[in-house]
Design a protein around this motif. Structure first.
Motif, mmCIF file in Angstrom:
data_model
loop_
_atom_site.group_PDB
_atom_site.id
_atom_site.type_symbol
_atom_site.label_atom_id
_atom_site.label_comp_id
_atom_site.label_asym_id
_atom_site.label_seq_id
_atom_site.Cartn_x
_atom_site.Cartn_y
_atom_site.Cartn_z
ATOM 1 N N SER A 7 28.378 12.783 38.835
ATOM 2 C CA SER A 7 27.913 14.237 39.398
ATOM 3 C C SER A 7 26.523 14.344 39.603
ATOM 4 O O SER A 7 25.810 15.283 40.357
ATOM 5 N N ASP A 11 24.886 15.471 42.774
ATOM 6 C CA ASP A 11 23.643 16.667 42.948
ATOM 7 C C ASP A 11 22.313 16.397 43.391
ATOM 8 O O ASP A 11 21.652 17.067 44.378
ATOM 9 N N LEU A 64 29.903 19.593 42.202
ATOM 10 C CA LEU A 64 30.131 20.663 41.509
ATOM 11 C C LEU A 64 31.458 20.623 40.691
ATOM 12 O O LEU A 64 31.702 20.976 39.415
ATOM 13 N N TYR A 68 31.911 20.486 36.694
ATOM 14 C CA TYR A 68 32.587 21.605 36.131
ATOM 15 C C TYR A 68 33.424 21.281 34.937
ATOM 16 O O TYR A 68 33.575 21.941 33.769
ATOM 17 N N PRO A 76 27.080 27.711 39.308
ATOM 18 C CA PRO A 76 26.755 26.918 40.708
ATOM 19 C C PRO A 76 27.505 27.197 41.714
ATOM 20 O O PRO A 76 27.304 27.090 42.785
ATOM 21 N N HIS A 112 22.920 23.213 43.408
ATOM 22 C CA HIS A 112 22.823 21.772 42.901
ATOM 23 C C HIS A 112 21.903 21.621 41.755
ATOM 24 O O HIS A 112 22.301 20.773 40.842
ATOM 25 N N ASN A 115 23.459 23.088 38.703
ATOM 26 C CA ASN A 115 24.537 22.121 38.038
ATOM 27 C C ASN A 115 24.196 20.907 37.374
ATOM 28 O O ASN A 115 24.459 20.450 36.295
ATOM 29 N N THR A 119 24.673 20.101 33.634
ATOM 30 C CA THR A 119 25.403 18.832 33.247
ATOM 31 C C THR A 119 24.708 18.149 32.392
ATOM 32 O O THR A 119 25.083 17.632 31.286
#
Length: 128
Positions: A7, A11, A64, A68, A76, A112, A115, A119
């Motif tokens: 991810s 992103d 996302l 998540y 986000p 992004h 996020n 992360t």
């Protein structure tokens, strides 16, 4: 065999695509008259804009939704949906198009970015 989705890569690509979309939408009204001279009139094509929107939406959904699962934060998603709402409103409200659409692209890039930060901040808790 299931491949894990990175991810963070999505992103980063999504931020770049959204930022390019915002810049494209912000500068297009200014340089519209110069595009034919430079040979870039294809940038004024509505299909280019639609392609950028679809690319941003696809990248955002992948990035996302996979992130998540790690951070469990909806912020986000909220910012992303707000960004796409601004883009949709920009297409519906003629006089505000040059303000709302770049703002929407910027909000998508911010979604992004947030996020990505969420992360990274929780990646040490995840066991592979």
């Amino acid at each position: 065999m299931k491949f894990p989705i990175n991810s963070q890569l999505f992103d980063k690509v999504g931020m770049s695509a959204s930022a390019a979309c915002a810049i494209h939408c912000a500068l297009l009204p200014i340089v519209l008259t110069l595009l034919p001279i430079v040979g870039l009139e294809f940038l004024a094509n509505p299909m280019i804009e639609l392609s950028m929107i679809v690319l941003s939406l696809a990248l955002a959904c992948i990035a996302l939704s996979s992130a998540y699962q790690k951070h469990r934060r909806v912020l986000p998603f909220v910012i992303l949906m707000l960004g796409f709402c601004f883009i949709a409103l920009g297409h519906l409200i003629e006089g505000l198009e040059s303000y709302l659409i770049p703002l929407g692209g910027l909000l998508i890039a911010i979604a992004h970015f947030i996020n990505l930060k969420l992360t990274k901040s929780c990646s040490h808790h995840i066991q592979p």
